[in-house]
Motif scaffolding. Structure first.
Motif, PDB file in Angstrom:
ATOM      1  N   LEU A  57       0.803  -1.212   0.000  1.00  0.00           N
ATOM      2  CA  LEU A  57       0.000   0.000   0.000  1.00  0.00           C
ATOM      3  C   LEU A  57       0.842   1.271   0.000  1.00  0.00           C
ATOM      4  N   ASP A  58       1.918   1.301   0.785  1.00  0.00           N
ATOM      5  CA  ASP A  58       2.714   2.532   0.870  1.00  0.00           C
ATOM      6  C   ASP A  58       3.350   2.890  -0.471  1.00  0.00           C
ATOM      7  N   ASP A 117       5.138  -1.233  14.386  1.00  0.00           N
ATOM      8  CA  ASP A 117       4.852  -2.526  15.017  1.00  0.00           C
ATOM      9  C   ASP A 117       5.942  -3.540  14.694  1.00  0.00           C
ATOM     10  N   SER A 118       6.461  -3.482  13.445  1.00  0.00           N
ATOM     11  CA  SER A 118       7.469  -4.460  13.026  1.00  0.00           C
ATOM     12  C   SER A 118       8.768  -4.328  13.813  1.00  0.00           C
ATOM     13  N   VAL A 147       6.239  -6.844   6.865  1.00  0.00           N
ATOM     14  CA  VAL A 147       5.650  -5.531   6.578  1.00  0.00           C
ATOM     15  C   VAL A 147       5.008  -5.531   5.196  1.00  0.00           C
ATOM     16  N   GLU A 148       5.702  -6.055   4.196  1.00  0.00           N
ATOM     17  CA  GLU A 148       5.153  -6.081   2.839  1.00  0.00           C
ATOM     18  C   GLU A 148       3.871  -6.907   2.781  1.00  0.00           C
ATOM     19  N   GLN A 149       3.838  -8.020   3.491  1.00  0.00           N
ATOM     20  CA  GLN A 149       2.633  -8.850   3.505  1.00  0.00           C
ATOM     21  C   GLN A 149       1.453  -8.107   4.106  1.00  0.00           C
ATOM     22  N   GLN A 150       1.700  -7.407   5.222  1.00  0.00           N
ATOM     23  CA  GLN A 150       0.611  -6.661   5.865  1.00  0.00           C
ATOM     24  C   GLN A 150       0.104  -5.542   4.963  1.00  0.00           C
TER      25      GLN A 150
END
Length: 319
Positions: A25-26, A109-110, A149-152
C-alpha cells in the motif's frame, strides 16, 4: 536544472506508475497517487502556463459495468458508493492520510520488542539445530521483518481497494490520483488519458516494437514455451489490448485539447469498436508460435497445449 525547468516547461506528461496489482500500500500510494500530485505542484510553480497530461488507466472504473463516459471520476465518491447510489462521502485526501497512518503503524509494530521476538522464534525454529552468528541472525531478522511488513501492506491495500469497489491496489491508487488532481488543479488545464492494456506497437517505430515483458506478455511468452496448460476464463471475455503507438499518439493529441474550464478525459481502448475475444487472441498466439516456435537451448520445440477455457472452479480442482 530545476530552475531551468521552471523557466522553460509548458507541458507535463505524467506517465510514471507502478502497475503491480498487489503492490504494498505505501509504495502504490507514493507512486500512483502522490507522484502525480507532486508533478501538478511543480507545474503550478512554472513561469509559463502549463498543460498537464495525466496518463491514468481505463480500469479506474473498477467494478462499474456498462458504458463508461469520458468524464472525470467523481472527486468525492468511491465506485462502491456509485454502484449503491449513495450520496457523496469520500475524501481522497483523508483516505491518503489514513493509508499513510496505517503503513506507519505497521512499520512501527514491526520494530517492537514483541514482534522482533516473534520473528526470532520463527527463524530459530526454521533453522532447527543450526547455530547462527549474531550477524547472520540480524540479517535474517531484518529480512523477516521486511517481508512481514510487505505482507501486511499488500493485504491491506487489496482489502481497501475491494471495499471501495476497485479490483486491486493499482486501480484504487490510480483512481485516487485522478481525484486529487481534479480537486487540486485550480486553473491548470488538466487532461486525463486512460489506456487499457498497453501492448506492442501497431506501426511506430516499427510493427511489433515493445520494451520489456509486462501485463499480457508473460502469459503469451509462457504459452509459447509450453508452460501455460490452460486458462480459467470464458472464450467470449474481451481482452482490451491497445498498441503503444496509439496510446502515445492519443497523449500528444490530448495535450492540444487542454481546457482550463474543465477536465478533459480521453480513453485509449479498443473493445468498444473492435473487441478482441479470448478465443481469437488464443488462436492468434497459437498460430504464431506454431509457425515461429520458441526453441529450447537444445533446439527442441515445446509442445503447445490446447486450451479448453475451464471455469475457475474446474481450473483450481485440476491444479
Amino acid at each position: 536544472v530545476r530552475a531551468q525547468l521552471l523557466a522553460e516547461v509548458d507541458c507535463i506528461i505524467g506517465a510514471a506508475a507502478t502497475v503491480v496489482f498487489d503492490e504494498p500500500l505505501d509504495r502504490a500510494v507514493a507512486v500512483n497517487t502522490l507522484g502525480p500530485l507532486r508533478l501538478l505542484e511543480f507545474g503550478q510553480q512554472c513561469r509559463r502556463p502549463v498543460v498537464y497530461v495525466h496518463v491514468s488507466t481505463a480500469y479506474v472504473s473498477g467494478t462499474l459495468a456498462g458504458r463508461i463516459p469520458e468524464e472525470p471520476l467523481p472527486p468525492d465518491r468511491t465506485i462502491a458508493q456509485q454502484l449503491a447510489g449513495a450520496p457523496p462521502g469520500f475524501n481522497p485526501e483523508a483516505e491518503i492520510a489514513a493509508c499513510q497512518a496505517y503503513c506507519e503503524a505497521v512499520l512501527a509494530d514491526s520494530r517492537t520488542e514483541a514482534r522482533t521476538g516473534q520473528f526470532r522464534r520463527q527463524i530459530l525454529k526454521q533453522g532447527g539445530h543450526r547455530r547462527l552468528t549474531d550477524k547472520r541472525l540480524g540479517v535474517l531478522l531484518e529480512d523477516r521483518r521486511r517481508r512481514w511488513v510487505e505482507q501486511q501492506l499488500t493485504r491491506e491495500g487489496t482489502r481497501r481497494a475491494q471495499a471501495y469497489g476497485w479490483n486491486d491496489v493499482y486501480t484504487f491508487t490510480k483512481a485516487m490520483g485522478e481525484q486529487v488532481l481534479t480537486r487540486r488543479r485550480g486553473s491548470t488545464p488538466l487532461v486525463i488519458v486512460r489506456p487499457s492494456i498497453v501492448e506492442s506497437s501497431l506501426q511506430d517505430p516499427e510493427p511489433g516494437w515493445m520494451f520489456g515483458l509486462k501485463v499480457a506478455d508473460p502469459l503469451i511468452v509462457g504459452y509459447g514455451r509450453g508452460l501455460v496448460p490452460d486458462f480459467p476464463t470464458s472464450r467470449e471475455v474481451v481482452m482490451d489490448l491497445v498498441p503503444v503507438d496509439i496510446v502515445v499518439n492519443t497523449i500528444i493529441a490530448a495535450a492540444t485539447r487542454a481546457d482550463s474550464s474543465q477536465v478533459r478525459v480521453f480513453h485509449a481502448a479498443t473493445s468498444d469498436v473492435r473487441p478482441l475475444h479470448m478465443l481469437e487472441l488464443y488462436r492468434h498466439v497459437r498460430g504464431y508460435f506454431l509457425e515461429h516456435p520458441l526453441r529450447a537451448r537444445n533446439g527442441g520445440i515445446p509442445r503447445l497445449p490446447e486450451w479448453r477455457f475451464p471455469s475457475h472452479a474446474s481450473f483450481m480442482r485440476r491444479f
